[in-house]
Design a protein around this motif. Structure first.
Motif, PDB file in Angstrom:
ATOM      1  N   GLY A 233     -17.189  -9.802 -12.563  1.00  0.00           N
ATOM      2  CA  GLY A 233     -15.916  -9.445 -13.166  1.00  0.00           C
ATOM      3  C   GLY A 233     -14.744  -9.857 -12.303  1.00  0.00           C
ATOM      4  N   VAL A 234     -14.428 -11.128 -12.308  1.00  0.00           N
ATOM      5  CA  VAL A 234     -13.374 -11.634 -11.433  1.00  0.00           C
ATOM      6  C   VAL A 234     -12.009 -11.098 -11.826  1.00  0.00           C
ATOM      7  CG1 VAL A 234     -12.206 -13.738 -10.682  1.00  0.00           C
ATOM      8  CG2 VAL A 234     -14.677 -13.701 -10.888  1.00  0.00           C
ATOM      9  N   SER A 235     -11.765 -10.897 -13.100  1.00  0.00           N
ATOM     10  CA  SER A 235     -10.466 -10.395 -13.539  1.00  0.00           C
ATOM     11  C   SER A 235     -10.181  -9.048 -12.893  1.00  0.00           C
ATOM     12  CB  SER A 235     -10.434 -10.255 -15.061  1.00  0.00           C
ATOM     13  OG  SER A 235     -10.531 -11.527 -15.669  1.00  0.00           O
ATOM     14  N   ASN A 236      -8.929  -8.889 -12.468  1.00  0.00           N
ATOM     15  CA  ASN A 236      -8.429  -7.668 -11.830  1.00  0.00           C
ATOM     16  C   ASN A 236      -9.001  -7.432 -10.441  1.00  0.00           C
ATOM     17  OD1 ASN A 236      -6.816  -6.981 -14.102  1.00  0.00           O
ATOM     18  ND2 ASN A 236      -8.622  -6.125 -15.110  1.00  0.00           N
ATOM     19  N   THR A 237      -9.707  -8.413  -9.868  1.00  0.00           N
ATOM     20  CA  THR A 237     -10.134  -8.284  -8.479  1.00  0.00           C
ATOM     21  C   THR A 237      -8.906  -8.330  -7.573  1.00  0.00           C
ATOM     22  OG1 THR A 237     -12.220  -9.392  -8.958  1.00  0.00           O
ATOM     23  CG2 THR A 237     -11.547  -9.283  -6.651  1.00  0.00           C
ATOM     24  N   PRO A 238      -8.747  -7.365  -6.658  1.00  0.00           N
ATOM     25  CA  PRO A 238      -7.537  -7.344  -5.813  1.00  0.00           C
ATOM     26  C   PRO A 238      -7.515  -8.504  -4.828  1.00  0.00           C
ATOM     27  CG  PRO A 238      -9.081  -5.648  -5.128  1.00  0.00           C
ATOM     28  CD  PRO A 238      -9.624  -6.218  -6.400  1.00  0.00           C
ATOM     29  N   VAL A 239      -6.323  -9.011  -4.566  1.00  0.00           N
ATOM     30  CA  VAL A 239      -6.105 -10.085  -3.607  1.00  0.00           C
ATOM     31  C   VAL A 239      -4.845  -9.780  -2.806  1.00  0.00           C
ATOM     32  CG1 VAL A 239      -7.220 -11.885  -4.992  1.00  0.00           C
ATOM     33  CG2 VAL A 239      -4.785 -11.450  -5.279  1.00  0.00           C
ATOM     34  N   THR A 240      -4.741 -10.385  -1.627  1.00  0.00           N
ATOM     35  CA  THR A 240      -3.510 -10.357  -0.840  1.00  0.00           C
ATOM     36  C   THR A 240      -3.161 -11.784  -0.458  1.00  0.00           C
ATOM     37  OG1 THR A 240      -4.738 -10.025   1.228  1.00  0.00           O
ATOM     38  CG2 THR A 240      -3.976  -8.050   0.077  1.00  0.00           C
ATOM     39  N   VAL A 241      -1.903 -12.026  -0.179  1.00  0.00           N
ATOM     40  CA  VAL A 241      -1.462 -13.375   0.150  1.00  0.00           C
ATOM     41  C   VAL A 241      -0.362 -13.305   1.207  1.00  0.00           C
ATOM     42  CG1 VAL A 241       0.425 -13.592  -1.521  1.00  0.00           C
ATOM     43  CG2 VAL A 241      -0.910 -15.612  -0.914  1.00  0.00           C
ATOM     44  N   LYS A 242      -0.270 -14.370   1.996  1.00  0.00           N
ATOM     45  CA  LYS A 242       0.854 -14.510   2.924  1.00  0.00           C
ATOM     46  C   LYS A 242       1.376 -15.933   2.822  1.00  0.00           C
ATOM     47  CE  LYS A 242      -1.544 -16.028   7.132  1.00  0.00           C
ATOM     48  NZ  LYS A 242      -1.667 -15.825   8.580  1.00  0.00           N
ATOM     49  N   LEU A 243       2.673 -16.078   3.046  1.00  0.00           N
ATOM     50  CA  LEU A 243       3.304 -17.385   3.036  1.00  0.00           C
ATOM     51  C   LEU A 243       3.096 -18.067   4.376  1.00  0.00           C
ATOM     52  CD1 LEU A 243       6.661 -16.445   1.262  1.00  0.00           C
ATOM     53  CD2 LEU A 243       4.498 -17.132   0.234  1.00  0.00           C
ATOM     54  N   SER A 244       3.413 -19.345   4.451  1.00  0.00           N
ATOM     55  CA  SER A 244       3.216 -20.099   5.693  1.00  0.00           C
ATOM     56  C   SER A 244       4.109 -19.591   6.812  1.00  0.00           C
ATOM     57  CB  SER A 244       3.497 -21.586   5.445  1.00  0.00           C
ATOM     58  OG  SER A 244       4.812 -21.773   4.956  1.00  0.00           O
ATOM     59  N   THR A 245       5.192 -18.886   6.470  1.00  0.00           N
ATOM     60  CA  THR A 245       6.115 -18.357   7.478  1.00  0.00           C
ATOM     61  C   THR A 245       5.833 -16.899   7.816  1.00  0.00           C
ATOM     62  OG1 THR A 245       7.690 -17.804   5.720  1.00  0.00           O
ATOM     63  CG2 THR A 245       7.945 -19.933   6.796  1.00  0.00           C
ATOM     64  N   GLU A 246       4.795 -16.311   7.236  1.00  0.00           N
ATOM     65  CA  GLU A 246       4.507 -14.893   7.436  1.00  0.00           C
ATOM     66  C   GLU A 246       3.239 -14.709   8.271  1.00  0.00           C
ATOM     67  OE1 GLU A 246       6.425 -13.163   3.265  1.00  0.00           O
ATOM     68  OE2 GLU A 246       4.277 -13.540   3.394  1.00  0.00           O
ATOM     69  N   ASP A 247       3.173 -13.567   8.961  1.00  0.00           N
ATOM     70  CA  ASP A 247       2.018 -13.255   9.797  1.00  0.00           C
ATOM     71  C   ASP A 247       1.049 -12.287   9.118  1.00  0.00           C
ATOM     72  OD1 ASP A 247       2.975 -14.829  11.902  1.00  0.00           O
ATOM     73  OD2 ASP A 247       4.186 -13.181  12.689  1.00  0.00           O
ATOM     74  N   LYS A 248       1.547 -11.484   8.202  1.00  0.00           N
ATOM     75  CA  LYS A 248       0.728 -10.448   7.589  1.00  0.00           C
ATOM     76  C   LYS A 248       0.508 -10.721   6.105  1.00  0.00           C
ATOM     77  CE  LYS A 248       2.305  -6.789  10.724  1.00  0.00           C
ATOM     78  NZ  LYS A 248       2.948  -5.461  10.819  1.00  0.00           N
ATOM     79  N   TYR A 249      -0.644 -10.261   5.626  1.00  0.00           N
ATOM     80  CA  TYR A 249      -0.974 -10.352   4.201  1.00  0.00           C
ATOM     81  C   TYR A 249      -0.374  -9.123   3.506  1.00  0.00           C
ATOM     82  CZ  TYR A 249      -4.280 -14.059   5.353  1.00  0.00           C
ATOM     83  OH  TYR A 249      -4.847 -15.228   5.777  1.00  0.00           O
TER      84      TYR A 249
END
Length: 386
Positions: A233-249
């Motif tokens: 069930g991939v839908s609604n699986t939680p994710v986090t992201v960070k930009l190339s200028t950021e240190d934290k997700y």
């Protein structure tokens, strides 16, 4: 004479030997005393921590607008005004361009006149038919004439319907002179300045500008087949992201799409996550690094600075019970919260890991252990997605 010389050598030689022996003995005693008083190197250490950490896969991808529209005119004409500033946030239905409306007002008036004429024709022909139809039983008129008047009335009715259609088309074309935003979002610059002629319609219509919707915004990436094969069930699986200028997700979102087939050339499958981007800090086209959360698992954690390299192997220095330093090879996992390293193999929570004076300690060296405090900060992702 020779006997006398020999006696003198003995007399002077014995004290000299005694002095040399005393000096050597004194030096030896001094060295021994110095070695006995040499202080051991104070060496800080920590115990590895076994904790529950978020389990994830990492991917590099690119952000893309959730909606993108090329704004084009539906009618031909000269641009009269541009009603936005480049890069504005616009609302759906907002008037962006105005095309010279005067020719379309003329067409509208003509269509209204045609409708009035068609209505008059219909009234006249209908009245003629009704009058003849009322006396057909008296045989004052022939049946052919009755039928002819009936068909003329029907033709007038059709002409009125056509006039109504032309009137609606004229009204629609007039409304198209106000080019409105089809979606809400961030607008580009105007490709056509006021005063220029634009071509409308379906084919070869002049592009005027573009609008992208970036709240919410999509993130596209590709992963291998094995990355998704065990995802239930991939839908609604939680994710986090960070930009190339950021240190934290620090940005959280969810998976909302996985493609329906694997690319035969690359062996990868395309996935998509969605983020609300309420602060509009993320622009379409930006790169990012995404973590696909796969739940929590128990892991051994140590400080990243405690890891050393021995040729191609990763090792750590540990202090044994007799305070001697030993080397332990370790198998490392992912970097956790940018400063803790997950250790897959090689350590237990009882080991004493050297964290300081790493350039001074050597295997087999006896040291003075000094325990440091080691505490792992709670991971926000593991809290949010238990």
């Amino acid at each position: 004479m020779k006997k006398k010389r020999k006696v003198m050598q003995i007399m002077f030689g014995v004290p000299l030997l005694a002095i040399i022996a005393f000096t050597l003995h004194s030096c030896s005693d001094s060295k021994a005393a110095g070695h006995g008083n040499m202080a051991l190197l104070e060496t800080p250490f920590v115990h590895p921590i076994q904790d529950s950490v978020g389990n994830w896969d990492e991917y590099i991808g690119r952000f893309a607008a959730s909606e993108r529209v090329e704004v084009r005119s539906r009618v031909n004409g000269y641009i009269e005004s541009v009603n936005f500033k480049d890069g504005d946030i616009v609302k759906k239905g907002q008037v962006l361009f105005v095309i010279d409306q005067r020719p379309f007002y003329i067409e509208l008036k003509q269509a209204e006149a045609e409708k009035l004429r068609a209505e008059a024709d219909l009234n006249r022909t209908t009245s003629d038919y009704n009058r003849i139809e009322s006396v057909k039983d008296s045989r004052a008129v022939s049946m052919e004439e009755v039928e002819q008047r009936k068909q003329i009335a029907k033709s007038a009715e059709a002409q009125l319907m056509a006039a109504n259609a032309r009137l609606e088309q004229a009204r629609l074309n007039l409304s198209y002179t106000e080019v409105k935003a089809p979606i809400s979002g961030k607008i580009s610059d105007d490709f056509i300045d006021a005063g220029n002629y634009v071509t409308g319609g379906i084919a070869n219509a002049t592009p005027l500008t573009t609008i992208v919707k970036i709240a919410p915004i999509h993130f596209y990436f590709e992963g291998s087949e094995k990355d998704f094969i065990n995802q239930n069930g991939v839908s609604n699986t939680p994710v986090t992201v960070k930009l190339s200028t950021e240190d934290k997700y620090s940005r959280t979102g969810v998976m909302d799409f996985v493609d329906n087939e694997i690319n035969r050339n690359t062996g990868t499958i395309r996935g998509r996550a969605v983020f609300d981007n309420a602060d509009l800090k993320i622009e379409s086209g930006m790169f990012g690094r995404l973590r696909l959360i796969k739940g929590n698992s128990s892991a051994i954690l140590i400080p990243e600075e405690a890891i050393s390299t021995n040729q191609s192997d990763k090792v750590v220095y540990v202090i044994a019970e007799d305070s001697t330093v030993h080397v332990k090879p370790v198998k490392l996992g992912k970097l956790y919260k940018m400063k803790y390293r997950i250790v897959k193999e090689g350590l237990t929570p009882d080991d004493r890991i050297v964290t300081g004076n790493l350039l001074k300690v050597r295997p087999g060296m006896k040291v003075a252990p000094s325990e440091d405090k080691f505490k792992v900060q709670q991971d926000s992702t593991s809290v949010a997605y238990k």
